[in-house]
Design a protein around this motif. Structure first.
Motif, short mmCIF file in Angstrom:
data_model
loop_
_atom_site.label_atom_id
_atom_site.label_comp_id
_atom_site.label_asym_id
_atom_site.label_seq_id
_atom_site.Cartn_x
_atom_site.Cartn_y
_atom_site.Cartn_z
N TRP A 192 -0.60 3.16 7.63
CA TRP A 192 -0.36 4.13 6.54
C TRP A 192 0.13 5.47 7.06
CZ3 TRP A 192 -5.78 3.07 4.14
CH2 TRP A 192 -5.82 1.77 3.63
N SER A 198 0.85 -1.19 0.00
CA SER A 198 0.00 0.00 0.00
C SER A 198 0.88 1.24 0.00
CB SER A 198 -0.92 -0.01 1.21
OG SER A 198 -1.85 -1.08 1.06
N GLU A 223 -8.11 5.83 -0.71
CA GLU A 223 -8.75 4.71 -0.01
C GLU A 223 -9.85 5.19 0.93
OE1 GLU A 223 -9.82 1.10 1.56
OE2 GLU A 223 -8.60 1.47 -0.21
N GLY A 224 -11.03 4.57 0.77
CA GLY A 224 -12.15 4.84 1.66
C GLY A 224 -12.87 6.15 1.43
N HIS A 277 -3.11 -0.77 -1.76
CA HIS A 277 -4.11 0.26 -1.52
C HIS A 277 -3.56 1.58 -2.06
CE1 HIS A 277 -5.35 -2.64 1.57
NE2 HIS A 277 -6.54 -2.07 1.49
N VAL A 331 -3.53 4.71 -1.10
CA VAL A 331 -3.83 5.31 0.20
C VAL A 331 -4.41 6.71 0.07
CG1 VAL A 331 -2.78 6.07 2.38
CG2 VAL A 331 -2.13 3.86 1.37
N TYR A 358 -5.80 -4.11 -6.45
CA TYR A 358 -5.79 -2.69 -6.12
C TYR A 358 -7.01 -2.38 -5.26
CZ TYR A 358 -6.77 2.27 -6.67
OH TYR A 358 -7.07 3.58 -6.41
N ALA A 359 -6.85 -1.51 -4.28
CA ALA A 359 -7.96 -1.05 -3.45
C ALA A 359 -7.85 0.46 -3.32
CB ALA A 359 -7.90 -1.69 -2.07
N GLY A 360 -9.00 1.12 -3.40
CA GLY A 360 -8.98 2.55 -3.14
C GLY A 360 -9.78 3.39 -4.10
#
Length: 189
Positions: A81, A64, A112-113, A107, A109, A136-138
């Motif tokens: 993070w 991440s 993310e979220g 992620h 960062v 991948y996340a975010g």
């Protein structure tokens, strides 16, 4: 993990002492970040310990990252993070670390979220440079974002969706994401 043996990966506080128990309980892989990043750097000895404990085929390495405004490079951040490391997420790094794990989790960062859209530059980098599977996340907020990751990642980047899902209070319908995913499997077959 016992309710869905081999179907889930587990992360958070994973180390060589508890990893085998998580795998024995039914996890397909363990995800590791902070254990292998210490004092702002990748701890090669700790990474080697993790590989010995579970084998590279059961290890997901979390890279991440966020973009360092000083040089424009993506660098891994650890410890929730909050701590920058000196590890640049680029082709050379991923090529070297791919020998130690089965997959990367990355992620974005900075998004993310937040449901602000994906980090397209990061997704492109992963699609072009990553030699093994990468998730991948975010920032995903729509089915269009899932399509964007598929396209920008050249079909090499998987995506996770979290806070945008209706089951977590977002507007993106979980059933629509499942249907999209199932359609991808049909296209490949």
């Amino acid at each position: 993990v016992s309710a869905f043996p081999g179907g889930l990966q587990v992360g958070g506080g994973v180390n060589p002492t508890n990893a085998a128990g998580l795998l024995d309980a039914g996890a397909s892989h363990v995800i590791v970040t902070s254990y292998v990043f210490k004092n702002g750097a990748l701890d090669e000895d700790a990474l080697e310990e993790m590989v010995r404990a579970v084998g590279p085929e059961r290890l997901v390495l979390d890279l991440s990252c966020r973009r360092d405004e000083r040089d424009g490079k993506y660098k891994v951040v650890a410890d929730r993070w909050q701590k920058w490391t000196d590890l640049v997420v680029d082709g050379a790094t991923m090529e070297r670390l791919a020998k130690c794990c089965d997959e990367f989790l990355v992620h974005g960062v900075d998004v993310e979220g937040m449901k602000l859209g994906i980090d397209l530059d990061l997704v492109r980098l992963l699609g072009e440079e990553c030699p093994i599977p990468v998730t991948y996340a975010g920032g995903a907020r729509s089915l269009e974002d899932l399509e964007l990751v598929k396209s920008a990642g050249k079909g090499m980047v998987d995506i996770t969706v979290g806070s945008a899902l209706d089951c977590f209070g977002g507007a993106l319908k979980y059933d629509d994401v499942v249907a999209w995913h199932n359609a991808q499997k049909v296209q490949v077959a």
